[in-house]
Design an enzyme around this catalytic site. Sequence first.
Site, short mmCIF file in Angstrom:
data_model
loop_
_atom_site.label_atom_id
_atom_site.label_comp_id
_atom_site.label_asym_id
_atom_site.label_seq_id
_atom_site.Cartn_x
_atom_site.Cartn_y
_atom_site.Cartn_z
N ASN A 61 26.99 30.88 -22.80
CA ASN A 61 27.43 29.70 -23.55
C ASN A 61 26.24 29.02 -24.22
O ASN A 61 25.13 28.97 -23.68
CB ASN A 61 28.24 28.71 -22.69
CG ASN A 61 27.58 28.31 -21.39
OD1 ASN A 61 26.82 29.04 -20.80
ND2 ASN A 61 27.88 27.09 -20.95
N GLU A 63 25.37 25.52 -26.04
CA GLU A 63 25.86 24.15 -26.29
C GLU A 63 25.09 23.50 -27.43
O GLU A 63 24.08 24.02 -27.92
CB GLU A 63 25.77 23.35 -24.98
CG GLU A 63 26.68 23.95 -23.92
CD GLU A 63 26.82 23.12 -22.66
OE1 GLU A 63 26.09 22.13 -22.49
OE2 GLU A 63 27.71 23.47 -21.85
N CYS A 72 31.48 29.26 -26.31
CA CYS A 72 31.60 29.86 -24.98
C CYS A 72 30.94 31.25 -24.94
O CYS A 72 30.85 31.95 -25.95
CB CYS A 72 33.07 30.04 -24.61
SG CYS A 72 33.97 28.51 -24.36
N GLU A 74 32.06 34.07 -23.67
CA GLU A 74 32.94 35.19 -24.01
C GLU A 74 32.97 35.43 -25.52
O GLU A 74 32.97 36.57 -25.98
CB GLU A 74 34.39 34.92 -23.58
CG GLU A 74 34.58 34.67 -22.12
CD GLU A 74 34.52 33.19 -21.77
OE1 GLU A 74 33.51 32.53 -22.10
OE2 GLU A 74 35.46 32.70 -21.16
N CYS A 110 38.54 30.23 -21.02
CA CYS A 110 39.27 29.08 -21.59
C CYS A 110 40.32 29.59 -22.58
O CYS A 110 40.31 30.75 -23.00
CB CYS A 110 38.32 28.10 -22.25
SG CYS A 110 37.79 28.59 -23.91
N CYS A 113 39.02 31.20 -25.84
CA CYS A 113 38.46 32.55 -25.63
C CYS A 113 39.58 33.56 -25.40
O CYS A 113 39.50 34.70 -25.85
CB CYS A 113 37.48 32.55 -24.46
SG CYS A 113 35.95 31.70 -24.90
N1 THU Z 1 32.55 27.76 -21.12
C1 THU Z 1 32.41 29.10 -21.40
O1 THU Z 1 31.34 29.56 -21.79
N2 THU Z 1 33.49 29.89 -21.23
C2 THU Z 1 34.72 29.45 -20.79
O2 THU Z 1 35.67 30.21 -20.81
C3 THU Z 1 34.87 28.10 -20.28
C4 THU Z 1 33.78 27.15 -20.66
C5 THU Z 1 31.40 26.87 -21.34
C6 THU Z 1 31.57 25.95 -22.50
C7 THU Z 1 30.63 24.83 -22.14
O3 THU Z 1 29.33 25.17 -22.58
C8 THU Z 1 30.64 24.82 -20.61
O4 THU Z 1 31.18 26.07 -20.21
C9 THU Z 1 31.46 23.70 -20.00
O5 THU Z 1 32.73 23.67 -20.53
#
Ligand code: THU
Length: 158
Positions: A61, A63, A72, A74, A110, A113
């Site tokens: 991920n 940010e 994210c 994925e 999520c 994704c």
């Molecule tokens: N996140 C992912 O990388 N994948 C997911 O399927 C769920 C959430 C990340 C996004 C963000 O950087 C952190 O987790 C908190 O939501």
Amino acid sequence: MEHFLTIKYTIFNNFDELPESAKNLMKEAIKARENAYAAYSGFKVGAAVLLKNGEICIGSNQENAAYPSGLCAERVAVYQASARFPEETIEAIALTGTAKEPTQHPVSPCGACRQSLSEYEIRQKQPISIYFMGASGKIIKTESIKDLLPFLFDGSLL
Ligand code: THU
């Protein structure tokens, strides 16, 4: 009239119970997780995509101070796979996520994704296996995105 859906998933009690190829993929996801840029949430996620030609594309991920600009793990991994190997079939994706305190619960992809993964599964007409876990502990596997995203929005409707 009411209808009921059944989804299929497998639970592995720990990493050692995974089949060899999934162990390897999950190890790549764990390594990728270490490089997550999670400056705001502190929640690190790693993903690894296995292609039919044996290549593995990883993601973590990423940010951003403008929160919705982040992405994210994925989607970083699956978009990389499609950008580098547009004709290859995606066989599987492994995912691991953890807060600063090690998360023992499987971290599932999520909704956004799931939708992204569904695009590639439909395009390639072959299911994608999805393995997900926390920092450690149980791992859940589904054999298709359809088990995680019933009633998915499909481009054939456009
Ligand atoms: N996140 C992912 O990388 N994948 C997911 O399927 C769920 C959430 C990340 C996004 C963000 O950087 C952190 O987790 C908190 O939501």
